[in-house]
Design an enzyme around this catalytic site. Structure first.
Site, short mmCIF file in Angstrom:
data_model
loop_
_atom_site.label_atom_id
_atom_site.label_comp_id
_atom_site.label_asym_id
_atom_site.label_seq_id
_atom_site.Cartn_x
_atom_site.Cartn_y
_atom_site.Cartn_z
N LYS A 1 4.09 9.06 8.76
CA LYS A 1 3.77 8.49 10.06
C LYS A 1 4.69 9.01 11.19
CE LYS A 1 0.81 5.07 8.20
NZ LYS A 1 0.79 4.21 7.05
N ASP B 1 9.22 2.89 -0.20
CA ASP B 1 8.18 3.53 0.58
C ASP B 1 8.41 3.13 2.04
OD1 ASP B 1 5.97 4.47 1.84
OD2 ASP B 1 4.50 3.58 0.48
N TYR C 1 0.86 -1.18 0.00
CA TYR C 1 0.00 0.00 0.00
C TYR C 1 0.89 1.22 0.00
CZ TYR C 1 -3.42 3.48 1.58
OH TYR C 1 -4.22 4.58 1.70
C1 LIG Z 1 0.18 4.72 5.64
C2 LIG Z 1 0.99 4.47 4.42
C3 LIG Z 1 0.97 5.35 3.32
C4 LIG Z 1 0.02 6.49 3.23
O1 LIG Z 1 0.23 7.45 4.20
P1 LIG Z 1 -0.98 8.45 4.60
O2 LIG Z 1 -0.34 9.40 5.54
O3 LIG Z 1 -2.03 7.58 5.20
O4 LIG Z 1 -1.43 9.09 3.34
C5 LIG Z 1 1.85 5.13 2.29
N1 LIG Z 1 2.71 4.08 2.32
C6 LIG Z 1 2.75 3.22 3.34
C7 LIG Z 1 3.74 2.11 3.33
C8 LIG Z 1 1.88 3.36 4.41
O5 LIG Z 1 1.88 2.48 5.40
#
Ligand SMILES: *Cc1c(COP(=O)(O)O)cnc(C)c1O
Length: 426
Positions: free
Chosen positions: A266, A238, A143
């Site tokens: 995060k 990511d 994701y």
């Molecule tokens: C949570 C998450 C996102 C998206 O971040 P948001 O602040 O919710 O837009 C992107 N990549 C990873 C791996 C994530 O866990």
């Protein structure tokens, strides 16, 4: 008597789609109703009906020091008295940029944004501009936020709700995204051959944590690196979850693989809405105002958010948080493994540092398809027994649990006993 949470949820459903501002919060995968939180302190949260829980969601990752840590709250309060937002450069942005570049040496320049979604979306645009190519390669179950290009076979909420690819994403966009099973080097090589000189970038969660938690096979990330380099494509890590959680230098430090671009989020906001993306200077210099790639944000680099993030990261370093988190993780793992053995059910327990996942499926779990073998009914029963006994795990099999530095040995001991009891009941 109707609980306050039930009342609030009824109101919420009238005015907020599904009653929530982010889908996984709705408990659809486990049944029942979401509870409303009133406050949190350390490892614990209290709902509006005064029920107390040991929290392993931690705001889905950001709360690595636990809830309302004094250093972060003080930093926010202090920054707030000097103004909430200016849209003018402020000194904290420079401090944050320097900290990120120091901790993650693959990042030579970095730009702040307001969410992980913005960070990955901006990486994609930048990669396309830099390479002059349109296609993006990702992995099933990873994701990367909810931008159009990346909502193809995505994990997390998208999975829980049974629609890994979203409606409203034009097929012309989805056609530019190739999604492959994680950990399969053969298919990766083939994809590069079949799309010669067309792939701008490979984006990956180096440790996939949005379809449960599983790990790259030995060399998989180095193979990714080699294939990207050999095909003049960029490698994007990511690290919105793993960045600053699994190590001071993120997953790229743990696996010793250097991406071209990295997205963060995060943890770096200390609980405020923050994301960041950065990488090689040559690529980052393509951004406006130096280069042709437009990217902007009214609240980007917001002083309160920077203050919160800096306070959290520095405290994490000061207390040698990663060592502490790993110790707590090891304690939880030992208790969970013992409980699993006692229950005699097919369960696969994965952990790295303070991240963990308990799959209701036999090993091995190495990709989305194997994660999806999990018994979701059994997970839902387990979840509800734990919740009732005061342990809040993420309300979906396809999420990762997070331990914070505020979880004490006593909290974990208590959790272990409840997990043991919940599993024995299944
Ligand atoms: C949570 C998450 C996102 C998206 O971040 P948001 O602040 O919710 O837009 C992107 N990549 C990873 C791996 C994530 O866990």
């Amino acid at each position: 008597m109707t609980s306050r949470s039930t009342e609030l949820f009824a109101h919420a459903q009238k005015r907020i789609p599904g009653g929530v501002n982010s889908p996984v919060r709705a408990f659809r995968n486990v049944g029942g109703e979401a509870f409303f939180v009133a406050r949190g302190e350390g490892a614990r949260i209290w709902d509006v009906d005064e029920n107390e829980y040991i929290d392993y969601v931690g705001s889905w990752g950001p709360a690595i020091l636990g809830h309302a840590p004094e250093v972060v709250v003080d930093a926010v309060r202090d920054a707030a008295t000097r103004g909430l937002s200016f849209g003018i450069p402020n000194p904290l942005e420079v401090e944050m940029a320097e900290l990120i570049c120091n901790w993650m040496p693959s990042i030579e320049k970095v730009r702040m944004v307001n969410s992980g979604t913005e960070a990955t979306m901006s990486c994609i645009r930048l990669a396309r501009a830099f390479t002059g190519r349109d296609k993006i390669l990702k992995f099933d179950g990873c994701y990367h936020g909810h931008a159009d290009t990346l909502l193809v076979k995505a994990g997390s909420g998208a999975l829980t709700h049974g629609r890994p690819s979203s409606a409203g994403v034009p097929s012309a966009f989805a056609d530019l995204t190739i999604s492959l099973p994680f950990n399969n080097a053969e298919l990766l090589r083939r994809a590069f051959q079949e799309n010669k000189n067309e792939i701008a970038a490979v984006i990956v969660e180096p440790i996939p944590a949005n379809a449960g938690l599983y790990f790259p096979r030995e060399n998989f990330l180095s193979i990714l690196r080699e294939e990207c380099t050999g095909n003049n494509a960029l490698l994007i890590f990511d690290e919105v979850i793993t960045g600053f959680r699994v190590a001071r230098g993120g997953a790229q430090e743990v696996y010793r693989v250097k991406p071209d671009l990295t997205s963060l989020g995060k943890i770096i906001g200390g609980g405020l809405p923050v994301g960041a993306f950065g990488g090689r200077a040559e690529i980052m210099d393509q951004l406006s105002p130096d280069g042709p790639v437009y990217q902007a944000g009214t609240l980007s680099g917001n002083p309160i958010a920077m203050a919160a993030g800096l306070a959290q990261l520095r405290e994490l370093e000061r207390i040698d948080g990663w060592k502490l988190l790993d110790k707590s993780g090891a304690q939880l793992e030992a208790l969970a493994r013992d409980a699993i053995k006692n229950a005699n059910i097919d369960i696969t327990f994965h952990r790295l540092g303070s991240m963990f996942c308990l799959f209701f499926a036999a090993a091995p779990i190495v990709d989305l398809a194997s994660a999806q073998r999990s018994d979701l009914k059994m997970f839902a029963s387990f979840f509800h027994v734990c919740l009732k006994r005061g342990v809040y795990f993420a309300p979906s099999q396809f999420e990762t649990g997070f331990i914070s530095a505020a979880h004490t040995a006593g909290d974990i001991e208590q959790t272990g006993a409840i997990v043991r009891e919940a599993l024995a009941k299944l």
